[in-house]
Design a protein around this motif. Structure first.
Motif, PDB file in Angstrom:
ATOM      1  N   ARG A  38      14.743  18.847  59.376  1.00  0.00           N
ATOM      2  CA  ARG A  38      15.014  19.435  59.160  1.00  0.00           C
ATOM      3  C   ARG A  38      15.551  20.419  59.699  1.00  0.00           C
ATOM      4  N   ARG A 171      18.471   9.741  63.600  1.00  0.00           N
ATOM      5  CA  ARG A 171      18.561  10.818  62.016  1.00  0.00           C
ATOM      6  C   ARG A 171      19.064  12.186  62.172  1.00  0.00           C
ATOM      7  N   CYS A 175      22.681  13.280  60.955  1.00  0.00           N
ATOM      8  CA  CYS A 175      22.693  14.320  59.722  1.00  0.00           C
ATOM      9  C   CYS A 175      23.568  15.717  61.004  1.00  0.00           C
ATOM     10  N   GLY A 179      26.673  16.736  58.698  1.00  0.00           N
ATOM     11  CA  GLY A 179      26.345  18.897  57.809  1.00  0.00           C
ATOM     12  C   GLY A 179      25.160  17.574  56.834  1.00  0.00           C
ATOM     13  N   ILE A 180      24.642  17.374  56.472  1.00  0.00           N
ATOM     14  CA  ILE A 180      23.559  16.628  55.689  1.00  0.00           C
ATOM     15  C   ILE A 180      21.731  17.098  56.565  1.00  0.00           C
ATOM     16  N   LEU A 181      21.269  17.734  55.175  1.00  0.00           N
ATOM     17  CA  LEU A 181      20.108  18.583  55.994  1.00  0.00           C
ATOM     18  C   LEU A 181      19.011  17.546  55.474  1.00  0.00           C
ATOM     19  N   PRO A 182      18.520  16.522  56.247  1.00  0.00           N
ATOM     20  CA  PRO A 182      17.209  16.099  56.198  1.00  0.00           C
ATOM     21  C   PRO A 182      16.240  16.434  55.462  1.00  0.00           C
ATOM     22  N   PRO A 183      15.418  16.122  54.303  1.00  0.00           N
ATOM     23  CA  PRO A 183      14.616  16.686  53.398  1.00  0.00           C
ATOM     24  C   PRO A 183      13.286  17.277  54.153  1.00  0.00           C
ATOM     25  N   ASP A 211      19.677  23.614  50.601  1.00  0.00           N
ATOM     26  CA  ASP A 211      18.984  22.891  50.222  1.00  0.00           C
ATOM     27  C   ASP A 211      19.842  21.216  50.314  1.00  0.00           C
ATOM     28  N   ILE A 212      21.177  20.762  49.910  1.00  0.00           N
ATOM     29  CA  ILE A 212      21.610  19.552  51.017  1.00  0.00           C
ATOM     30  C   ILE A 212      22.334  20.144  52.246  1.00  0.00           C
ATOM     31  N   THR A 213      23.267  21.214  51.909  1.00  0.00           N
ATOM     32  CA  THR A 213      23.826  21.331  53.037  1.00  0.00           C
ATOM     33  C   THR A 213      23.853  22.663  53.782  1.00  0.00           C
TER      34      THR A 213
END
Lengths: 223, 218
Positions: A38, A171, A175, A179-183, A211-213
């Motif tokens: 992340r 990965r 992401c 534009g998605i953030l990993p956990p 959070d997710i973005t």
């Protein structure tokens, strides 16, 4: 000149003298070595790598310490392979020894997991650039207690290290593209440790505000 | 007589059939893979036209209707068995002369299997297993008009291709990095990136299912 002015100039000088020259669009070995990807995604997407004044000074000390060569061979070797960038602290092309230096305030008895991963990834970069590696070490220097500990790093099979590096790079880039953030991977440094890896993370505030973005602080406006 | 009928009936085997035709009027966009090419028996022997047996990305089999323009465009762009195609029905064109029908016009793109599969990160297992076949595939289903899609559900074609592609890419990334993808997270991610296509549409098209608040591969 007032003391405050000197402090201001000092921090400006440290920040202006950035040790990083990571090519745009690439992912660094350091970013890929942390268990939490992340952080890498946030750094690449936001272009920021937040650091507090204490961290800035520690980075500066580390950087200065890195200037002393142990092997007197190749130093600060900048390498790239398949979109991965890395800077190898020291490499001896005659004995094929790879050394990574860590200046810390807490020297472990065994090589830390992410350091071992980092060194194995450096090996991939070296091998892919025609430089074989036969031995790998992390040199831990305790800058507070002033002592040194040299720990050998177990070599992963090259193909395995390469596959892992590529998988983690993919990965991160996937992401970054979407534009998605990993956990988050909140975990303690080691068993019994009081602090988690997040306590030292340079993108802590952005990470936990998102959070997710990605959520970046809004620029100040009069309204 | 009755016993003979029963005997024959017991030996009867169902006849083969072809996959239903893709209805471009209901679903103007087709994306998928060519699994077979058959000569259209109604076309000229010297200048044959082909019936294209295709498979959607979700593994559903169809035959593309035998339209001259579509067939030409596919062949000009090098479509063949195994390649991935995109065909978008954009409407009827002008007639060439007095007689005949208005030609159906399409936008067509063809992509190699390697490129397409490299792009489709982690496709559903069921889809991966299906290999292109040299012979036309005989379906169990009798030849019939394509079944109309269930109207209650939102349809993919109501949304822009860009929006759909963006959402698909986002969901693929989410499934890559979140082993247990929460439904709320998936919705939030799509919404946060400005994707207007509902999650249910992606589930239908990408072979996913929502179960116990989690999004999983079906």
């Amino acid at each position: 000149m007032r003391p405050e002015e000197i402090v201001e100039k000092f921090y400006s000088a440290l920040l202006g003298d950035s040790p990083y020259s990571q090519p745009k669009g690439s992912v660094s070995v350091t970013q890929l070595s942390f268990p939490c990807l992340r952080r890498a995604v946030i750094e690449i997407l936001s272009g920021i790598s937040g650091i507090d004044p204490g961290g800035l000074i520690r980075t500066w000390i580390g950087k200065k310490c890195h200037e002393t060569s142990i092997l007197k061979k190749k130093m600060e070797l900048e390498l790239q392979w398949e979109g991965v960038y890395g800077r190898v602290d020291e490499y001896d092309p005659d004995s094929f020894v790879l050394i990574d230096k860590k200046f810390t305030r807490s020297v472990p008895s065994e090589v830390r997991e992410h350091h071992a991963r980092q060194v194995n990834y450096y090996r991939v970069l070296l091998e892919k650039n025609g430089m074989p590696v036969s031995e790998m070490y992390v040199v831990y220097v305790d800058v507070d207690a002033a002592f040194v500990r040299v720990l050998p790093v177990e070599m992963m099979p090259l193909e395995e290290a390469e596959a892992e590096l590529v998988e983690r790079r993919d990965r991160v880039l996937e992401c970054v593209k979407t534009g998605i953030l990993p956990p988050r991977e909140v975990r303690f440094w080691e068993e019994g440790a009081r602090r988690t890896v997040c306590d030292y993370c340079s993108v802590f505030s952005v990470c936990f505000a998102s959070d997710i973005t990605l959520v970046l602080p809004k620029p100040y406006t009069e309204e | 007589m009755e016993s003979l009928k029963e005997l024959l009936k017991s030996r009867a085997k169902p006849t083969g059939g072809f996959a239903p035709f893709w209805d471009f009027k209901q679903n103007p966009e087709f994306v998928g893979r060519v699994v077979a090419m058959r000569k259209d028996p109604r076309s000229d022997e010297d200048n044959p036209r082909y019936l294209w047996d295709v498979e959607t990305l979700e593994g559903e089999k169809y035959t593309l209707p035998s339209y001259v323009v579509l067939d030409q465009a596919l062949r000009e762009q090098g479509a063949e068995v195994g390649k991935y195609i995109y065909a978008h029905f954009i409407g009827e064109g002008k007639k060439a002369g007095r007689g005949g029908r208005k030609p159906f016009l399409f936008e067509v793109a063809v992509m190699s299997q390697e490129e397409a599969e490299a792009h489709l990160k982690a496709p559903p297992k069921a889809e991966r297993r299906k290999k292109p076949e040299a012979e036309p595939k005989v379906e169990e289903k009798p030849k019939e008009e394509p079944k109309p899609k269930v109207e209650e559900k939102p349809k993919a074609e109501e949304y822009s291709k860009d929006d759909f592609d963006k959402g698909r890419s986002i969901l693929n990334t989410l499934l890559l990095v979140y082993p247990e993808l929460e439904e709320a997270k998936a919705r939030k991610a799509l919404e946060g990136q400005g994707v207007k296509v509902p999650l249910e549409v992606f589930c239908e098209k990408m072979g996913l299912k929502i179960e116990g608040g989690k999004v999983r591969k079906a």
